[in-house]
Motif scaffolding. Sequence first.
Motif, mmCIF file in Angstrom:
data_model
loop_
_atom_site.group_PDB
_atom_site.id
_atom_site.type_symbol
_atom_site.label_atom_id
_atom_site.label_comp_id
_atom_site.label_asym_id
_atom_site.label_seq_id
_atom_site.Cartn_x
_atom_site.Cartn_y
_atom_site.Cartn_z
ATOM 1 N N ALA B 45 0.838 -1.214 0.000
ATOM 2 C CA ALA B 45 0.000 0.000 0.000
ATOM 3 C C ALA B 45 0.871 1.262 0.000
ATOM 4 C CB ALA B 45 -0.918 -0.008 1.213
ATOM 5 N N THR B 46 1.946 1.240 0.772
ATOM 6 C CA THR B 46 2.819 2.432 0.808
ATOM 7 C C THR B 46 3.478 2.637 -0.561
ATOM 8 O OG1 THR B 46 4.781 1.242 1.574
ATOM 9 C CG2 THR B 46 3.336 2.145 3.270
ATOM 10 N N PHE B 47 3.874 1.549 -1.197
ATOM 11 C CA PHE B 47 4.509 1.670 -2.518
ATOM 12 C C PHE B 47 3.511 2.225 -3.541
ATOM 13 C CE2 PHE B 47 8.237 -1.600 -2.199
ATOM 14 C CZ PHE B 47 8.733 -0.887 -1.134
ATOM 15 N N VAL B 92 9.039 14.956 -3.482
ATOM 16 C CA VAL B 92 9.990 14.830 -2.369
ATOM 17 C C VAL B 92 9.329 14.607 -1.014
ATOM 18 C CG1 VAL B 92 11.733 16.183 -3.560
ATOM 19 C CG2 VAL B 92 10.267 17.296 -1.884
ATOM 20 N N LEU B 93 8.038 14.887 -0.902
ATOM 21 C CA LEU B 93 7.385 14.543 0.365
ATOM 22 C C LEU B 93 6.546 13.278 0.233
ATOM 23 C CD1 LEU B 93 6.291 17.969 1.917
ATOM 24 C CD2 LEU B 93 8.245 16.544 2.496
ATOM 25 N N SER B 94 5.824 13.186 -0.876
ATOM 26 C CA SER B 94 4.883 12.071 -0.974
ATOM 27 C C SER B 94 5.539 10.807 -1.545
ATOM 28 C CB SER B 94 3.702 12.502 -1.852
ATOM 29 O OG SER B 94 2.680 11.564 -1.775
ATOM 30 N N PHE B 95 6.107 10.907 -2.736
ATOM 31 C CA PHE B 95 6.728 9.722 -3.356
ATOM 32 C C PHE B 95 7.811 9.132 -2.450
ATOM 33 C CE2 PHE B 95 10.516 8.556 -6.073
ATOM 34 C CZ PHE B 95 10.125 7.250 -6.299
ATOM 35 N N THR B 96 8.742 9.966 -2.049
ATOM 36 C CA THR B 96 9.887 9.456 -1.277
ATOM 37 C C THR B 96 9.443 8.879 0.065
ATOM 38 O OG1 THR B 96 10.213 11.683 -0.465
ATOM 39 C CG2 THR B 96 11.644 10.993 -2.246
#
Lengths: 57, 618
Positions: B45-47, B92-96
């Motif tokens: 889910a996080t991926f 940089v906040l969401s994807f990473t």
Amino acid sequence: MGTTDGEQTAAGLLEDPKSFDPKGTLALILVYFCILVTMWVYIYFVEFLGNDLIVVG
Amino acid sequence: MTATADAPAATADDGTAPDDGTGGSEPGTETFYDRFPEAARIVRATFLGAFLAFAVGTTFGIIQTLHRTGIARPFSSVDYYTFLTAHGVFLVLSFTIFFLVGVFTWALVRSLDRPLVNTRFSWAWYGLMATGMTLTGLTILAGFTSAVDVSADVLFTFYAPLQAHPLFYGGLAVFLVGTWLAGLDWWRTFLAWRREHPDERIPLQAFMVLTTTIMWYVATSALAISVLFFLLPWSLGLIETVNPTLTRTLFWFFGHPVVYFWLMPAYLLWYTVLPSIAGGRLFSDPLARVVFVLFLLLSTPVGIHHQYLDPGIAEGFKFVAMTNTMFLLLPSLLTAFTVVASVEYGARVRGGTGLFGWLRTLPWRDPAFTGMMLAGLMFAAGGFSGMVNAGMNINYLIHNTIWVTGHFHLTVGTAVALTFMAATYWLWPQITNKPIYSRQIGLAQVVLWFAGMALMSNAMHAQGLLGVPRRTAEPTYSGFEYGSAFGGYGELNLQVAIGGTILFASAVLFLSNVVLTMGNSRTDGLAETLAEPISGSEDAPLVLDNIRLWGGIAVLLVLLAYALPIVAIVQRGGLFGPGGEAYPMVLDALAILAEQAPDVLVERMPDVLGGGWAGGWP
């Protein structure tokens, strides 16, 4: 030791992993170091010798 | 079985690198999905959250690239800043961060070989992160329409005087709390493991997760203060002004260590997964632990190096930040040595010879391996431009230019992002039991990313040396032409545009490959195992595992670096500032002018007509 005539063999390294001597890594890091020094010298020219002040407007 | 990454090194009978056995009761036969299906679902889910953000963020990336280079401008230059904010925040906040909480959850559960303490709690932090980021993201996207009075064109660096709608800050706060609870989840799971294994060394992957979590708590403390006490109340109209220098300083208190929050999972993958893919073994577990301790200590007390040109902060404080930053190079150089040596071992075991000839025997057809190696290579290049950024004097040369953008596209945009994509080719089958749709496409994709970034980032650096500004929709000025270095401005623009287009194509390939992989059916035989280090944890001094000690020193260093500058900023400008009126200030000024101009004209006109210029007019 996992070396034969200075060359590390696969069998030797598997037998005694701690004999591994990362000479190739050292060589790569030295290459990187040389690139870094070259780039620093380049930046020195850019900063101190290459430009006058740029004033916009 | 218990985690044995720390057990004495041994060699497998079949001549391959030994397995640490944490993949299951019968090493190599169970994937992470088989062994910990609940945790695997959370990681997946996080991926997926990360990939969704990646899709949106990279789309905005190509729009921006073509806009600022003047190749195609279908949108207005005002909207450019909405695209820019979305590009930054989504990537940089969401994807990473979505990806890294997945990596950390996988690494912790795998290395401790025990499930998370409470899966419901895990879903709760995931839900908070998703809700918070959705709120923040929608607030940014609302900036594209004037139908609702909501926008957040404040860029990723969201300090005053740029002001966003309260929902932007509120969403960020909820997202942040989600990450804190994720850290708490990992710590609770670790403490449960510790009760079951009181005398064992902390497994290396778990050690990496735990130290990084402490670093994150230290780093985000300032962000929480900035958002909750200043930016959110200011945005809600509860306070009229804020101290811009203070909110900038609090942002950069967080803004530099967040770089390492992105980077540490990439390091974790380089240290613990990459050597195994290469057929090698981690060269030194103790060195890896030292590196993570150094990042915990040094990541935060350096943020002022982002503020070398800020007035209101004494040069001495900036010098301290520079010194700390230079020390911070050490763990990265240690990493370069350790990771390359670990891979070289694999190459030698595969029969590689010579000073450089061993490089030929590495598994370059494996997208996970090639992607991570290319990411590491780009990070080495980023190391150089980072050293230029960090030098107080030489920073003035490139400050606020697109050089800086070129730099962080090498670090977070490649070292981190390309590692995450490459790792997906290795990790996704482990957490889903589904084979990758096409490893050939994967290989082409990682190479394309490298090529596109080499082109785009190099041109950005060169443009930065010419003084081309960052964060600018139309970086040209009438009556002024940029000089030339490695090609003129136009030529470099073309390189940026072509590089950006290649990157976008690579992103599309990656996402397509993932979507097609999701359509594959589950299968057996995908289990991968991780090899033990050559020099294991038994060689590491026990004090390295004393995370409480390192956390204490980290806090002390932060106090030393930040207490005096923050007191000085508050003394000079007040807690809520002398200024900090919301942007767009120019409109406020025009409104005041329009209001007062008639009176001024009436009062002054007789003087003017009477030759009274000396009465105060210029």
